[in-house]
Design a protein around this motif. Structure first.
Motif, PDB file in Angstrom:
ATOM      1  N   LYS A 129      13.971 -13.639  32.225  1.00  0.00           N
ATOM      2  CA  LYS A 129      13.185 -12.569  32.189  1.00  0.00           C
ATOM      3  C   LYS A 129      12.018 -12.880  31.225  1.00  0.00           C
ATOM      4  O   LYS A 129      12.106 -13.695  29.837  1.00  0.00           O
ATOM      5  N   PRO A 130      10.903 -12.335  31.267  1.00  0.00           N
ATOM      6  CA  PRO A 130       9.912 -12.655  30.199  1.00  0.00           C
ATOM      7  C   PRO A 130       9.947 -11.797  28.913  1.00  0.00           C
ATOM      8  O   PRO A 130      10.759 -11.136  28.785  1.00  0.00           O
ATOM      9  N   PHE A 131       9.433 -12.754  27.911  1.00  0.00           N
ATOM     10  CA  PHE A 131       9.408 -12.136  26.502  1.00  0.00           C
ATOM     11  C   PHE A 131       8.650 -10.465  26.508  1.00  0.00           C
ATOM     12  O   PHE A 131       7.686 -10.536  27.377  1.00  0.00           O
ATOM     13  N   TYR A 132       9.087  -9.826  25.957  1.00  0.00           N
ATOM     14  CA  TYR A 132       8.470  -8.355  25.845  1.00  0.00           C
ATOM     15  C   TYR A 132       7.700  -8.404  24.521  1.00  0.00           C
ATOM     16  O   TYR A 132       8.047  -9.176  23.512  1.00  0.00           O
ATOM     17  N   ARG A 133       6.729  -7.817  24.453  1.00  0.00           N
ATOM     18  CA  ARG A 133       5.968  -7.615  23.250  1.00  0.00           C
ATOM     19  C   ARG A 133       6.499  -7.170  22.094  1.00  0.00           C
ATOM     20  O   ARG A 133       6.502  -7.879  20.784  1.00  0.00           O
ATOM     21  N   GLN A 134       7.529  -6.252  22.247  1.00  0.00           N
ATOM     22  CA  GLN A 134       8.397  -5.949  21.070  1.00  0.00           C
ATOM     23  C   GLN A 134       9.276  -6.875  20.383  1.00  0.00           C
ATOM     24  O   GLN A 134       9.585  -7.244  19.323  1.00  0.00           O
ATOM     25  N   GLU A 135       9.722  -7.781  21.435  1.00  0.00           N
ATOM     26  CA  GLU A 135      10.802  -8.811  21.045  1.00  0.00           C
ATOM     27  C   GLU A 135       9.815  -9.817  19.817  1.00  0.00           C
ATOM     28  O   GLU A 135      10.601  -9.950  18.822  1.00  0.00           O
ATOM     29  N   ILE A 136       8.700 -10.093  20.447  1.00  0.00           N
ATOM     30  CA  ILE A 136       7.817 -10.964  19.298  1.00  0.00           C
ATOM     31  C   ILE A 136       7.237 -10.293  18.335  1.00  0.00           C
ATOM     32  O   ILE A 136       7.293 -10.702  17.139  1.00  0.00           O
ATOM     33  N   SER A 137       7.167  -8.896  18.342  1.00  0.00           N
ATOM     34  CA  SER A 137       6.808  -8.289  17.253  1.00  0.00           C
ATOM     35  C   SER A 137       7.901  -8.045  16.158  1.00  0.00           C
ATOM     36  O   SER A 137       7.734  -8.219  14.959  1.00  0.00           O
ATOM     37  N   ASP A 138       9.004  -7.658  16.685  1.00  0.00           N
ATOM     38  CA  ASP A 138      10.499  -7.936  15.893  1.00  0.00           C
ATOM     39  C   ASP A 138      10.426  -9.366  15.149  1.00  0.00           C
ATOM     40  O   ASP A 138      10.878  -9.214  13.861  1.00  0.00           O
ATOM     41  N   LYS A 139      10.191 -10.325  15.929  1.00  0.00           N
ATOM     42  CA  LYS A 139      10.547 -11.525  15.247  1.00  0.00           C
ATOM     43  C   LYS A 139       9.361 -11.801  14.271  1.00  0.00           C
ATOM     44  O   LYS A 139       9.554 -12.545  13.223  1.00  0.00           O
ATOM     45  N   ILE A 140       8.194 -11.402  14.355  1.00  0.00           N
ATOM     46  CA  ILE A 140       6.869 -11.471  13.487  1.00  0.00           C
ATOM     47  C   ILE A 140       7.429 -10.760  12.078  1.00  0.00           C
ATOM     48  O   ILE A 140       7.433 -11.522  11.011  1.00  0.00           O
ATOM     49  N   ASP A 141       7.923  -9.467  12.073  1.00  0.00           N
ATOM     50  CA  ASP A 141       8.416  -8.713  11.002  1.00  0.00           C
ATOM     51  C   ASP A 141       9.500  -9.565  10.422  1.00  0.00           C
ATOM     52  O   ASP A 141       9.525  -9.453   9.162  1.00  0.00           O
ATOM     53  N   GLU A 142      10.392 -10.014  11.021  1.00  0.00           N
ATOM     54  CA  GLU A 142      11.631 -10.859  10.539  1.00  0.00           C
ATOM     55  C   GLU A 142      11.128 -12.064   9.709  1.00  0.00           C
ATOM     56  O   GLU A 142      11.532 -12.110   8.564  1.00  0.00           O
ATOM     57  N   ILE A 143      10.115 -12.699  10.159  1.00  0.00           N
ATOM     58  CA  ILE A 143       9.712 -13.899   9.322  1.00  0.00           C
ATOM     59  C   ILE A 143       8.979 -13.603   8.315  1.00  0.00           C
ATOM     60  O   ILE A 143       9.352 -14.147   7.180  1.00  0.00           O
ATOM     61  N   LEU A 144       7.916 -12.613   8.249  1.00  0.00           N
ATOM     62  CA  LEU A 144       7.253 -12.084   7.218  1.00  0.00           C
ATOM     63  C   LEU A 144       8.128 -11.520   5.979  1.00  0.00           C
ATOM     64  O   LEU A 144       7.958 -11.744   4.993  1.00  0.00           O
ATOM     65  N   GLU A 145       9.061 -10.754   6.642  1.00  0.00           N
ATOM     66  CA  GLU A 145      10.006 -10.229   5.579  1.00  0.00           C
ATOM     67  C   GLU A 145      10.811 -11.118   4.935  1.00  0.00           C
ATOM     68  O   GLU A 145      10.748 -11.117   3.523  1.00  0.00           O
ATOM     69  N   SER A 146      11.217 -12.034   5.514  1.00  0.00           N
ATOM     70  CA  SER A 146      11.987 -13.183   5.003  1.00  0.00           C
ATOM     71  C   SER A 146      11.113 -14.197   4.047  1.00  0.00           C
ATOM     72  O   SER A 146      11.813 -14.380   2.895  1.00  0.00           O
ATOM     73  N   ALA A 147       9.881 -14.064   4.563  1.00  0.00           N
ATOM     74  CA  ALA A 147       8.961 -15.069   3.404  1.00  0.00           C
ATOM     75  C   ALA A 147       8.501 -14.342   2.199  1.00  0.00           C
ATOM     76  O   ALA A 147       8.458 -14.760   1.176  1.00  0.00           O
ATOM     77  N   ASN A 148       8.578 -12.890   2.134  1.00  0.00           N
ATOM     78  CA  ASN A 148       8.520 -12.031   1.129  1.00  0.00           C
ATOM     79  C   ASN A 148       9.361 -11.779   0.273  1.00  0.00           C
ATOM     80  O   ASN A 148       9.137 -11.509  -1.047  1.00  0.00           O
ATOM     81  N   HIS A 149      10.660 -12.139   0.693  1.00  0.00           N
ATOM     82  CA  HIS A 149      11.777 -12.058  -0.098  1.00  0.00           C
ATOM     83  C   HIS A 149      12.330 -13.778  -0.593  1.00  0.00           C
ATOM     84  O   HIS A 149      13.406 -13.467  -1.221  1.00  0.00           O
ATOM     85  N   GLY A 150      11.343 -14.385  -0.327  1.00  0.00           N
ATOM     86  CA  GLY A 150      11.737 -15.713  -0.763  1.00  0.00           C
ATOM     87  C   GLY A 150      12.886 -16.395  -0.276  1.00  0.00           C
ATOM     88  O   GLY A 150      13.589 -17.437  -0.543  1.00  0.00           O
ATOM     89  N   SER A 151      13.451 -15.878   1.065  1.00  0.00           N
ATOM     90  CA  SER A 151      14.633 -16.399   1.738  1.00  0.00           C
ATOM     91  C   SER A 151      13.906 -17.608   2.347  1.00  0.00           C
ATOM     92  O   SER A 151      13.017 -17.968   2.875  1.00  0.00           O
TER      93      SER A 151
END
Length: 151
Positions: A129-151
């Motif tokens: 099944k294809p990616f949904y926009r929300q799945e990629i949006s959630d991954k963007i948030d996860e990466i940037l949140e992790s980057a902002n917390h120095g993880s």
């Protein structure tokens, strides 16, 4: 295989090696004729979403939503995988994080890591099944949140 120079059938090992290198060089030179990658969004910065194939729509939608929310995220889409565009290494070097959503087990991410020695965040989906926009949006948030917390 053809013999270098004559074109006759040849079974010589040294000729085989030479012809293999000639073919590889010929394919590599195609990169000189490819258009430069089009990066939508920031040309330098925090996050690039790099896609190929069927991920274009979901990536575009997720990046548009993120940019509308003020998040500085960029995207590019590969149309050629062999050879890869000649400017891809430069593009990857300008962005701190690179997310590669793939509809497979992450083969492109592995190739990019090996060829350009950059840390690629592989995001795979192999459910048919294809990616949904929300799945990629959630991954963007996860990466940037992790980057902002120095993880």
């Amino acid at each position: 295989e053809k013999e270098d120079g004559s074109g006759n059938v040849c079974y010589d090992a040294a000729n085989h090696e030479k012809m293999t290198h000639l073919r590889a060089d010929k394919v590599a030179r195609i990169a000189n004729d490819l258009d430069p990658l089009e990066v939508h969004g920031e040309q330098e910065g925090e996050l690039l979403i790099l896609g190929w194939g069927s991920t274009l729509g979901a990536i575009t939608g997720a990046v548009n939503v993120a940019r509308d929310a003020g998040i500085k995220v960029s995207r590019t889409h590969l149309r050629h995988l062999n050879p890869l565009p000649s400017d891809l290494g430069d593009v990857l070097a300008r962005l701190r994080h690179v997310l590669v959503p793939e509809m497979n087990m992450g083969q492109l991410a592995l190739l990019l890591r090996a060829k350009y020695l950059v840390d690629i965040v592989s995001f795979t989906k192999i459910q048919g099944k294809p990616f949904y926009r929300q799945e990629i949006s959630d991954k963007i948030d996860e990466i940037l949140e992790s980057a902002n917390h120095g993880s």
